[in-house]
Design an enzyme around this catalytic site. Structure first.
Site, PDB file in Angstrom:
ATOM      1  N   ASP A   1      22.358  52.116  -9.270  1.00 25.98           N
ATOM      2  CA  ASP A   1      20.940  51.975  -8.923  1.00 25.98           C
ATOM      3  C   ASP A   1      20.776  50.718  -8.063  1.00 25.98           C
ATOM      4  O   ASP A   1      21.042  49.619  -8.525  1.00 25.98           O
ATOM      5  CB  ASP A   1      20.143  51.856 -10.227  1.00 25.98           C
ATOM      6  CG  ASP A   1      18.647  51.803  -9.987  1.00 25.98           C
ATOM      7  OD1 ASP A   1      18.230  51.610  -8.825  1.00 25.98           O
ATOM      8  OD2 ASP A   1      17.904  51.945 -10.970  1.00 25.98           O
TER       9      ASP A   1
ATOM     10  N   CYS B   1      17.410  61.275  -9.625  1.00 24.33           N
ATOM     11  CA  CYS B   1      17.669  59.888 -10.018  1.00 24.33           C
ATOM     12  C   CYS B   1      16.517  59.441 -10.916  1.00 24.33           C
ATOM     13  O   CYS B   1      15.804  60.285 -11.484  1.00 24.33           O
ATOM     14  CB  CYS B   1      17.877  58.981  -8.810  1.00 24.33           C
ATOM     15  SG  CYS B   1      16.457  58.838  -7.697  1.00 24.33           S
TER      16      CYS B   1
ATOM     17  N   ASN C   1      13.227  58.431  -7.798  1.00 23.55           N
ATOM     18  CA  ASN C   1      13.071  59.347  -6.662  1.00 23.55           C
ATOM     19  C   ASN C   1      12.553  58.637  -5.405  1.00 23.55           C
ATOM     20  O   ASN C   1      11.847  59.219  -4.596  1.00 23.55           O
ATOM     21  CB  ASN C   1      12.167  60.543  -7.026  1.00 23.55           C
ATOM     22  CG  ASN C   1      12.207  61.697  -6.021  1.00 23.55           C
ATOM     23  OD1 ASN C   1      11.213  62.388  -5.827  1.00 23.55           O
ATOM     24  ND2 ASN C   1      13.333  61.928  -5.391  1.00 23.55           N
TER      25      ASN C   1
ATOM     26  N   CYS D   1      14.964  55.940  -4.079  1.00 24.98           N
ATOM     27  CA  CYS D   1      16.159  55.338  -3.471  1.00 24.98           C
ATOM     28  C   CYS D   1      17.301  56.354  -3.339  1.00 24.98           C
ATOM     29  O   CYS D   1      17.578  56.849  -2.255  1.00 24.98           O
ATOM     30  CB  CYS D   1      16.638  54.125  -4.278  1.00 24.98           C
ATOM     31  SG  CYS D   1      15.454  52.758  -4.316  1.00 24.98           S
ATOM     32  N   ARG D   2      17.962  56.680  -4.431  1.00 21.37           N
ATOM     33  CA  ARG D   2      19.201  57.460  -4.345  1.00 21.37           C
ATOM     34  C   ARG D   2      18.974  58.943  -4.049  1.00 21.37           C
ATOM     35  O   ARG D   2      19.584  59.505  -3.128  1.00 21.37           O
ATOM     36  CB  ARG D   2      20.001  57.311  -5.660  1.00 21.37           C
ATOM     37  CG  ARG D   2      20.547  55.906  -5.852  1.00 21.37           C
ATOM     38  CD  ARG D   2      21.007  55.690  -7.281  1.00 21.37           C
ATOM     39  NE  ARG D   2      19.888  55.684  -8.220  1.00 21.37           N
ATOM     40  CZ  ARG D   2      20.001  55.600  -9.532  1.00 21.37           C
ATOM     41  NH1 ARG D   2      21.205  55.522 -10.071  1.00 21.37           N
ATOM     42  NH2 ARG D   2      18.935  55.574 -10.308  1.00 21.37           N
ATOM     43  N   SER D   3      18.131  59.611  -4.836  1.00 16.51           N
ATOM     44  CA  SER D   3      18.050  61.078  -4.688  1.00 16.51           C
ATOM     45  C   SER D   3      17.392  61.539  -3.385  1.00 16.51           C
ATOM     46  O   SER D   3      17.827  62.556  -2.828  1.00 16.51           O
ATOM     47  CB  SER D   3      17.419  61.739  -5.916  1.00 16.51           C
ATOM     48  OG  SER D   3      16.082  61.350  -6.104  1.00 16.51           O
TER      49      SER D   3
HETATM   50  P1  4NP Z   1      16.132  55.346  -7.757  1.00 18.23           P
HETATM   51  O1  4NP Z   1      15.894  53.772  -7.878  1.00 18.23           O
HETATM   52  O2  4NP Z   1      16.230  55.890  -9.169  1.00 18.23           O
HETATM   53  O3  4NP Z   1      17.435  55.447  -7.032  1.00 18.23           O
HETATM   54  O4  4NP Z   1      14.966  55.912  -6.988  1.00 18.23           O
HETATM   55  C1  4NP Z   1      14.853  53.235  -8.651  1.00 18.23           C
HETATM   56  C2  4NP Z   1      13.588  53.162  -8.105  1.00 18.23           C
HETATM   57  C3  4NP Z   1      12.546  52.613  -8.842  1.00 18.23           C
HETATM   58  C4  4NP Z   1      12.793  52.148 -10.119  1.00 18.23           C
HETATM   59  C5  4NP Z   1      14.057  52.225 -10.653  1.00 18.23           C
HETATM   60  C6  4NP Z   1      15.096  52.777  -9.914  1.00 18.23           C
HETATM   61  N1  4NP Z   1      11.735  51.560 -10.864  1.00 18.23           N
HETATM   62  O5  4NP Z   1      11.991  51.075 -11.966  1.00 18.23           O
HETATM   63  O6  4NP Z   1      10.572  51.571 -10.399  1.00 18.23           O
END
Ligand code: 4NP
Length: 167
Positions: free
Chosen positions: A127, A10, A13, A15-17
């Site tokens: 997201d 993702c 790294n 939340c989703r992955s």
């Molecule tokens: P992820 O979510 O890609 O599912 O881990 C996010 C976590 C942090 C950020 C964006 C998306 N960020 O911009 O810090």
């Protein structure tokens, strides 16, 4: 047999992955397939290197009976060779993996996670980072279905023995 390696990707790294990785490990254990696979996750960005998963992801996963053990890391060139499967959470992540591959053939390796979602409405695992709690539950449910579908695909493609302990 050499384990089949799977990488979930993702943006951050956190939340989703990491949740996808934990769900994959949970489900392979349930199916009695733990020894067939190695799973990991990473982000296309370097925003959260070394960080634990987002506390909302941890809380939601726990509520659904899943523990996550992971620290953030960034996708690297070597990952493209090392892993048998790379599952991108959304179209931006998919494009970033393809860009890093710069011409390398990722056919039969790189997929959108929701390609395997039997109820896919759209192509992306949304997201949840800037949204509310309900977004985390929505992500959980999407990943739960998508990983079931992915495992069914792997079972067929790799002729895995039918060793369901519990579904
Ligand atoms: P992820 O979510 O890609 O599912 O881990 C996010 C976590 C942090 C950020 C964006 C998306 N960020 O911009 O810090």
């Amino acid at each position: 047999m050499k384990p089949i390696s799977v990488l979930f990707v993702c943006l951050g790294n956190i939340c989703r992955s990491p949740l996808a990785e934990a769900l994959f490990n949970h489900k392979t254990r349930q199916r009695g397939w733990k020894d067939y696979f190695i799973a990991d996750s990473c982000g296309t960005s370097g925003y959260h290197i070394g960080d634990p998963p987002d506390r909302r992801t941890l809380a939601n996963a726990r509520k659904n009976g899943i523990e996550i053990n992971h620290r953030g890391r960034q996708l690297s060139q070597q990952d493209l060779d090392r892993f048998d499967y790379i599952l991108a959470m959304d179209e931006d992540n998919y494009a970033d993996v393809a860009l890093l591959a710069s011409g390398k053939n990722l056919k039969d390796k790189l997929y959108l996670m929701r390609h395997f979602d039997a109820q896919a409405h759209g192509t992306s695992v949304p997201d949840p980072y800037y949204g509310g709690e309900e977004g985390f539950q929505q992500v959980f449910e999407i990943l739960d279905r998508s990983i079931e579908g992915f495992l069914d695909y792997l079972a067929t493609r790799h002729s895995l023995a039918n060793q369901h302990l519990k579904r």
